[in-house]
Design an enzyme around this catalytic site. Structure first.
Site, mmCIF file in Angstrom:
data_model
loop_
_atom_site.group_PDB
_atom_site.id
_atom_site.type_symbol
_atom_site.label_atom_id
_atom_site.label_comp_id
_atom_site.label_asym_id
_atom_site.label_seq_id
_atom_site.Cartn_x
_atom_site.Cartn_y
_atom_site.Cartn_z
ATOM 1 N N CYS A 19 8.282 -5.348 4.138
ATOM 2 C CA CYS A 19 7.462 -6.371 3.498
ATOM 3 C C CYS A 19 6.203 -5.774 2.889
ATOM 4 C CB CYS A 19 7.093 -7.428 4.537
ATOM 5 S SG CYS A 19 6.076 -8.774 3.960
ATOM 6 N N GLY A 55 8.172 -12.991 11.348
ATOM 7 C CA GLY A 55 8.261 -11.733 10.613
ATOM 8 C C GLY A 55 7.590 -11.880 9.261
ATOM 9 N N CYS A 56 8.036 -11.124 8.278
ATOM 10 C CA CYS A 56 7.456 -11.182 6.930
ATOM 11 C C CYS A 56 7.503 -12.610 6.404
ATOM 12 C CB CYS A 56 8.222 -10.244 5.999
ATOM 13 S SG CYS A 56 7.653 -10.308 4.286
ATOM 14 N N PHE A 57 6.341 -13.132 6.004
ATOM 15 C CA PHE A 57 6.305 -14.548 5.646
ATOM 16 C C PHE A 57 6.954 -14.877 4.309
ATOM 17 C CE2 PHE A 57 1.389 -14.023 4.785
ATOM 18 C CZ PHE A 57 1.624 -13.141 3.739
#
Length: 215
Positions: A19, A55-57
């Site tokens: 990310c 996690g990665c938004f």
């Protein structure tokens, strides 16, 4: 059962970059922009709002915005220690924030139970500070509630999930205490960057889209 049937159509497609690495070409001005919206728990908080750290938004937001009954999504940083964090600070410094998606939904059309089921489809609930290729406490998993009425549903869903795993559930459950909206370029990132990095299996987006459709 509806989700299980939809999952049978899902294909195993995974992206291979992180990310934070996806923003290398946005160094400079963008990383210097401040996230200026701060929200704390108050009487204005609605049972129709819940915050998910998964996690990665980028991927988590895109996943939830597919769901019928979700009114809006927003990415930001939740439950950290500093004020006005930038994305650069959150991923590189010890701020204590988690990349988080604010989900506003129509409770008359969409049950929190279904949102929780979908959330657990999108994460590895036993992984500590890691989802996909992304590692760090900013990528921890968490459910941050805005009403005490939400907590029993969350607790029950955590217990249900725990029996599926030998490792303990690593999802933290707390009220939303502090929240800052992320910089504008993070909002709706995968809409603006088709094919951009996502730690969530892309086939799950269709599962989310179909999960709350009327038969």
């Amino acid at each position: 059962m509806k989700i299980a049937i939809l999952l049978s159509t899902a294909f195993s497609l995974l992206a291979m970059t992180a990310c934070s690495n996806g923003m290398n070409n946005r160094a400079g001005k963008d990383l210097g922009e401040k996230a200026v919206i701060n929200e704390t728990t108050s009487s204005s908080d609605s049972i129709d709002i819940i915050y998910f750290a998964g996690g990665c938004f980028w991927g988590t937001e895109h996943f939830f915005k597919q769901v019928d009954g979700v009114i809006s999504t927003e990415v930001g940083f939740a439950n950290g220690r500093t004020d006005n964090p930038t994305y650069n600070e959150v991923v590189r410094e010890n701020t204590g924030y988690a990349e988080t998606v604010k989900v506003t939904y129509d409770a008359e059309k969409l049950d929190l139970d279904l949102l929780l089921d979908l959330y657990f489809l999108s994460i590895d609930p036993t992984s500590v500070n890691k989802q996909g290729n992304d590692v760090g406490d900013q990528y921890r998993t968490g459910i941050y509630y805005t009403s005490g009425q939400q907590l029993p549903l969350i607790t029950a869903r955590i217990k249900k999930e725990a029996v599926k795993h030998t490792l303990p559930i690593a999802v933290e459950v707390t009220p939303i205490k502090k929240y800052y909206k992320a910089e504008d370029y993070h909002q709706d990132y995968l809409d603006k960057t088709p094919g951009g990095y996502c730690h969530i299996n892309p086939a799950l987006f269709k599962v989310a889209k179909d999960a709350n459709k009327a038969k």
